[in-house]
Design a protein around this motif. Sequence first.
Motif, PDB file in Angstrom:
ATOM      1  N   THR A  66      -9.054  -5.910 -11.567  1.00 30.43           N
ATOM      2  CA  THR A  66      -9.566  -4.625 -11.088  1.00 30.43           C
ATOM      3  C   THR A  66      -8.804  -3.468 -11.726  1.00 30.43           C
ATOM      4  O   THR A  66      -9.403  -2.472 -12.155  1.00 30.43           O
ATOM      5  N   GLY A  67      -7.482  -3.597 -11.793  1.00 25.43           N
ATOM      6  CA  GLY A  67      -6.688  -2.567 -12.459  1.00 25.43           C
ATOM      7  C   GLY A  67      -7.058  -2.419 -13.917  1.00 25.43           C
ATOM      8  O   GLY A  67      -7.134  -1.299 -14.446  1.00 25.43           O
ATOM      9  N   ALA A  68      -7.319  -3.557 -14.580  1.00 27.58           N
ATOM     10  CA  ALA A  68      -7.716  -3.520 -15.991  1.00 27.58           C
ATOM     11  C   ALA A  68      -9.071  -2.844 -16.172  1.00 27.58           C
ATOM     12  O   ALA A  68      -9.279  -2.073 -17.124  1.00 27.58           O
ATOM     13  N   VAL A  69      -9.992  -3.109 -15.253  1.00 28.85           N
ATOM     14  CA  VAL A  69     -11.319  -2.469 -15.328  1.00 28.85           C
ATOM     15  C   VAL A  69     -11.192  -0.959 -15.133  1.00 28.85           C
ATOM     16  O   VAL A  69     -11.825  -0.169 -15.850  1.00 28.85           O
ATOM     17  N   ILE A  70     -10.371  -0.542 -14.172  1.00 23.94           N
ATOM     18  CA  ILE A  70     -10.158   0.897 -13.948  1.00 23.94           C
ATOM     19  C   ILE A  70      -9.626   1.554 -15.211  1.00 23.94           C
ATOM     20  O   ILE A  70     -10.129   2.596 -15.659  1.00 23.94           O
ATOM     21  N   ALA A  71      -8.593   0.939 -15.805  1.00 20.97           N
ATOM     22  CA  ALA A  71      -8.008   1.502 -17.024  1.00 20.97           C
ATOM     23  C   ALA A  71      -9.011   1.512 -18.168  1.00 20.97           C
ATOM     24  O   ALA A  71      -9.101   2.489 -18.932  1.00 20.97           O
ATOM     25  N   THR A  72      -9.805   0.455 -18.292  1.00 21.87           N
ATOM     26  CA  THR A  72     -10.790   0.363 -19.377  1.00 21.87           C
ATOM     27  C   THR A  72     -11.865   1.439 -19.236  1.00 21.87           C
ATOM     28  O   THR A  72     -12.250   2.083 -20.224  1.00 21.87           O
ATOM     29  N   VAL A  73     -12.340   1.646 -18.011  1.00 20.94           N
ATOM     30  CA  VAL A  73     -13.352   2.688 -17.781  1.00 20.94           C
ATOM     31  C   VAL A  73     -12.811   4.046 -18.197  1.00 20.94           C
ATOM     32  O   VAL A  73     -13.486   4.835 -18.882  1.00 20.94           O
ATOM     33  N   ILE A  74     -11.567   4.332 -17.812  1.00 25.90           N
ATOM     34  CA  ILE A  74     -10.976   5.628 -18.127  1.00 25.90           C
ATOM     35  C   ILE A  74     -10.767   5.792 -19.623  1.00 25.90           C
ATOM     36  O   ILE A  74     -11.034   6.855 -20.206  1.00 25.90           O
ATOM     37  N   SER A 128      -8.906  10.657  -5.008  1.00 28.34           N
ATOM     38  CA  SER A 128      -9.872   9.790  -4.320  1.00 28.34           C
ATOM     39  C   SER A 128      -9.193   8.540  -3.786  1.00 28.34           C
ATOM     40  O   SER A 128      -9.517   8.065  -2.682  1.00 28.34           O
ATOM     41  N   LEU A 129      -8.263   7.993  -4.555  1.00 30.45           N
ATOM     42  CA  LEU A 129      -7.509   6.828  -4.087  1.00 30.45           C
ATOM     43  C   LEU A 129      -6.755   7.177  -2.815  1.00 30.45           C
ATOM     44  O   LEU A 129      -6.726   6.386  -1.853  1.00 30.45           O
ATOM     45  N   GLN A 174     -16.158   9.490 -11.164  1.00 27.38           N
ATOM     46  CA  GLN A 174     -15.087   9.358 -10.176  1.00 27.38           C
ATOM     47  C   GLN A 174     -15.596   8.730  -8.885  1.00 27.38           C
ATOM     48  O   GLN A 174     -15.025   7.762  -8.387  1.00 27.38           O
ATOM     49  N   MET A 175     -16.695   9.286  -8.336  1.00 23.77           N
ATOM     50  CA  MET A 175     -17.206   8.778  -7.065  1.00 23.77           C
ATOM     51  C   MET A 175     -18.046   7.522  -7.253  1.00 23.77           C
ATOM     52  O   MET A 175     -17.965   6.580  -6.453  1.00 23.77           O
ATOM     53  N   GLY A 176     -18.842   7.495  -8.305  1.00 26.22           N
ATOM     54  CA  GLY A 176     -19.775   6.389  -8.473  1.00 26.22           C
ATOM     55  C   GLY A 176     -19.146   5.114  -8.994  1.00 26.22           C
ATOM     56  O   GLY A 176     -19.595   4.014  -8.661  1.00 26.22           O
ATOM     57  N   VAL A 177     -18.086   5.237  -9.796  1.00 21.87           N
ATOM     58  CA  VAL A 177     -17.499   4.059 -10.434  1.00 21.87           C
ATOM     59  C   VAL A 177     -16.061   3.812  -9.960  1.00 21.87           C
ATOM     60  O   VAL A 177     -15.719   2.696  -9.537  1.00 21.87           O
ATOM     61  N   LEU A 178     -15.215   4.830 -10.013  1.00 21.89           N
ATOM     62  CA  LEU A 178     -13.799   4.622  -9.725  1.00 21.89           C
ATOM     63  C   LEU A 178     -13.530   4.407  -8.238  1.00 21.89           C
ATOM     64  O   LEU A 178     -12.679   3.585  -7.877  1.00 21.89           O
ATOM     65  N   VAL A 179     -14.225   5.131  -7.368  1.00 21.15           N
ATOM     66  CA  VAL A 179     -13.956   4.990  -5.927  1.00 21.15           C
ATOM     67  C   VAL A 179     -14.178   3.563  -5.430  1.00 21.15           C
ATOM     68  O   VAL A 179     -13.327   3.002  -4.728  1.00 21.15           O
ATOM     69  N   PRO A 180     -15.308   2.897  -5.751  1.00 22.04           N
ATOM     70  CA  PRO A 180     -15.441   1.496  -5.297  1.00 22.04           C
ATOM     71  C   PRO A 180     -14.394   0.570  -5.917  1.00 22.04           C
ATOM     72  O   PRO A 180     -13.957  -0.391  -5.267  1.00 22.04           O
ATOM     73  N   LEU A 181     -13.970   0.875  -7.135  1.00 20.58           N
ATOM     74  CA  LEU A 181     -12.908   0.071  -7.747  1.00 20.58           C
ATOM     75  C   LEU A 181     -11.577   0.307  -7.035  1.00 20.58           C
ATOM     76  O   LEU A 181     -10.802  -0.634  -6.814  1.00 20.58           O
ATOM     77  N   PHE A 182     -11.302   1.558  -6.661  1.00 18.85           N
ATOM     78  CA  PHE A 182     -10.102   1.852  -5.874  1.00 18.85           C
ATOM     79  C   PHE A 182     -10.143   1.096  -4.548  1.00 18.85           C
ATOM     80  O   PHE A 182      -9.133   0.548  -4.088  1.00 18.85           O
ATOM     81  N   ALA A 183     -11.317   1.064  -3.901  1.00 21.50           N
ATOM     82  CA  ALA A 183     -11.454   0.373  -2.621  1.00 21.50           C
ATOM     83  C   ALA A 183     -11.167  -1.118  -2.768  1.00 21.50           C
ATOM     84  O   ALA A 183     -10.460  -1.714  -1.945  1.00 21.50           O
ATOM     85  N   LEU A 184     -11.700  -1.728  -3.819  1.00 21.65           N
ATOM     86  CA  LEU A 184     -11.451  -3.150  -4.065  1.00 21.65           C
ATOM     87  C   LEU A 184      -9.974  -3.395  -4.336  1.00 21.65           C
ATOM     88  O   LEU A 184      -9.397  -4.375  -3.836  1.00 21.65           O
ATOM     89  N   CYS A 188       0.831  -1.208   0.000  1.00 23.12           N
ATOM     90  CA  CYS A 188       0.000   0.000   0.000  1.00 23.12           C
ATOM     91  C   CYS A 188       0.865   1.257   0.000  1.00 23.12           C
ATOM     92  O   CYS A 188       0.485   2.280  -0.591  1.00 23.12           O
ATOM     93  N   THR A 189       2.023   1.178   0.651  1.00 29.47           N
ATOM     94  CA  THR A 189       2.964   2.305   0.592  1.00 29.47           C
ATOM     95  C   THR A 189       3.468   2.495  -0.832  1.00 29.47           C
ATOM     96  O   THR A 189       3.536   3.621  -1.342  1.00 29.47           O
ATOM     97  N   GLY A 190       3.817   1.395  -1.504  1.00 27.29           N
ATOM     98  CA  GLY A 190       4.262   1.496  -2.897  1.00 27.29           C
ATOM     99  C   GLY A 190       3.183   2.039  -3.806  1.00 27.29           C
ATOM    100  O   GLY A 190       3.464   2.780  -4.765  1.00 27.29           O
ATOM    101  N   LEU A 191       1.924   1.695  -3.510  1.00 27.14           N
ATOM    102  CA  LEU A 191       0.810   2.191  -4.321  1.00 27.14           C
ATOM    103  C   LEU A 191       0.731   3.706  -4.287  1.00 27.14           C
ATOM    104  O   LEU A 191       0.332   4.340  -5.264  1.00 27.14           O
ATOM    105  N   ARG A 192       1.105   4.306  -3.158  1.00 21.49           N
ATOM    106  CA  ARG A 192       1.035   5.759  -3.028  1.00 21.49           C
ATOM    107  C   ARG A 192       1.889   6.470  -4.069  1.00 21.49           C
ATOM    108  O   ARG A 192       1.542   7.564  -4.525  1.00 21.49           O
ATOM    109  N   PHE A 193       3.003   5.847  -4.461  1.00 18.37           N
ATOM    110  CA  PHE A 193       3.849   6.480  -5.482  1.00 18.37           C
ATOM    111  C   PHE A 193       3.095   6.623  -6.793  1.00 18.37           C
ATOM    112  O   PHE A 193       3.132   7.682  -7.434  1.00 18.37           O
ATOM    113  N   PHE A 194       2.392   5.578  -7.208  1.00 15.13           N
ATOM    114  CA  PHE A 194       1.664   5.644  -8.471  1.00 15.13           C
ATOM    115  C   PHE A 194       0.464   6.580  -8.372  1.00 15.13           C
ATOM    116  O   PHE A 194       0.092   7.226  -9.359  1.00 15.13           O
TER     117      PHE A 194
END
Length: 398
Positions: free
Chosen positions: A270-278, A64-65, A290-300, A23-29
Amino acid sequence: MPPLPFMASSPSPAPRRPPLDACTGLRFFAAMGVAGYHFYCAPCVPNAPAFLDKLLQAGFTTVSLFFVLSGFILAYNYLGEQGGLLGTVRDFYRARFARIYPIYLLALVVDLPLFLRVVAQTEPAATPGEVARICTATLTLTQAWLEVGRPTWNTMAWTLSAEAFFYAVFPWVGRWLAQQSSRRLLVVAGGAWLLGASPMLAGELASWLGTEGTASLGGRFLYAWSQLPIHLIPVTRLPEFVLGLCLGLLFCRRKHQGNESWRTVGLLATGAVIATVIILLPPKPSSLVQMGVLVPLFALFIWLLACGVSGRGLLLATRPLVQLGGASYALYLLHGSMMGYALALNTRTFSLPHNAVALLLVPVAVVFSLFLFRFLEEPARHWIRKAPRRASESRALG
């Protein structure tokens, strides 16, 4: 006079949970997402490939992430199994101040010449009283409560103002959530998600109703509710933080790890779905997306990553990325100022294309953030957190 309960030392502090390095490494991205959004100029040259162009223009959504991840990590580090706060409220606030303010203050100093230039160019002109109000609010981390659209001292500082609000309410909101059942936490998480998306939904409905519809009492309420993100930024971003808190508490209560291979597949999916949505949606996702779709995907994504995936957290838990994740806060706060100075220097000297300047600046910004993390941020944090111990030792010696 006995100490107040919130000031007293914890009699038997619980052992710290192991760090979630991935999770610390994720913060960089996440920080690079925001930096990419501010660095990249879509109409400028050299152009990025279409898919990368979409990803860069959606980089702002990783704020949001950060908010969800902040709630998750605070719940993991500071909330006990029995619903209590690990340590005292005073210790918590000191730790948060030590974590954010030294680099925050440096970022404001670095950005000061750029801020003064913006003030001088603002139309209508900013009055001395308004400038003093902006400076006071920024130094006290309350600027997100001010009117948007006026001179801003550091591009990203508003998010720290929202974080400061989250920290202020955490000891009470966090403890209340920690006392709830897992089923109720799921309900609260779902409610926070819907509440966070409700102003955007209200705006969409108000637009659909048109002028005549918004003239009614219900229409005026919808319009007023849709304007909340403009006037009460910290409050309207609180649901993302609460979602993270619920997620962190549920993570601490989990009884079965599950299969690492399946978690890895789930994370990649999940990462692929996030990229595909964007990529499939128009550039710069709307607040509703952002709030309705990406935030729950970020949480997962955060949940799966924290539970553990293959390949040392798909490399996110490796030492280099953990170091970069640690330095992400400095990168996040300083990249806008660095880009401002780089563009000013480029205008006077090299005249390179905008995106070429951005590409050259990325490694410089990353290295500078690592330097600050190693030689300023971490030493200052440890010094502030140990201040009470030094004071008690001095009194003992005196």
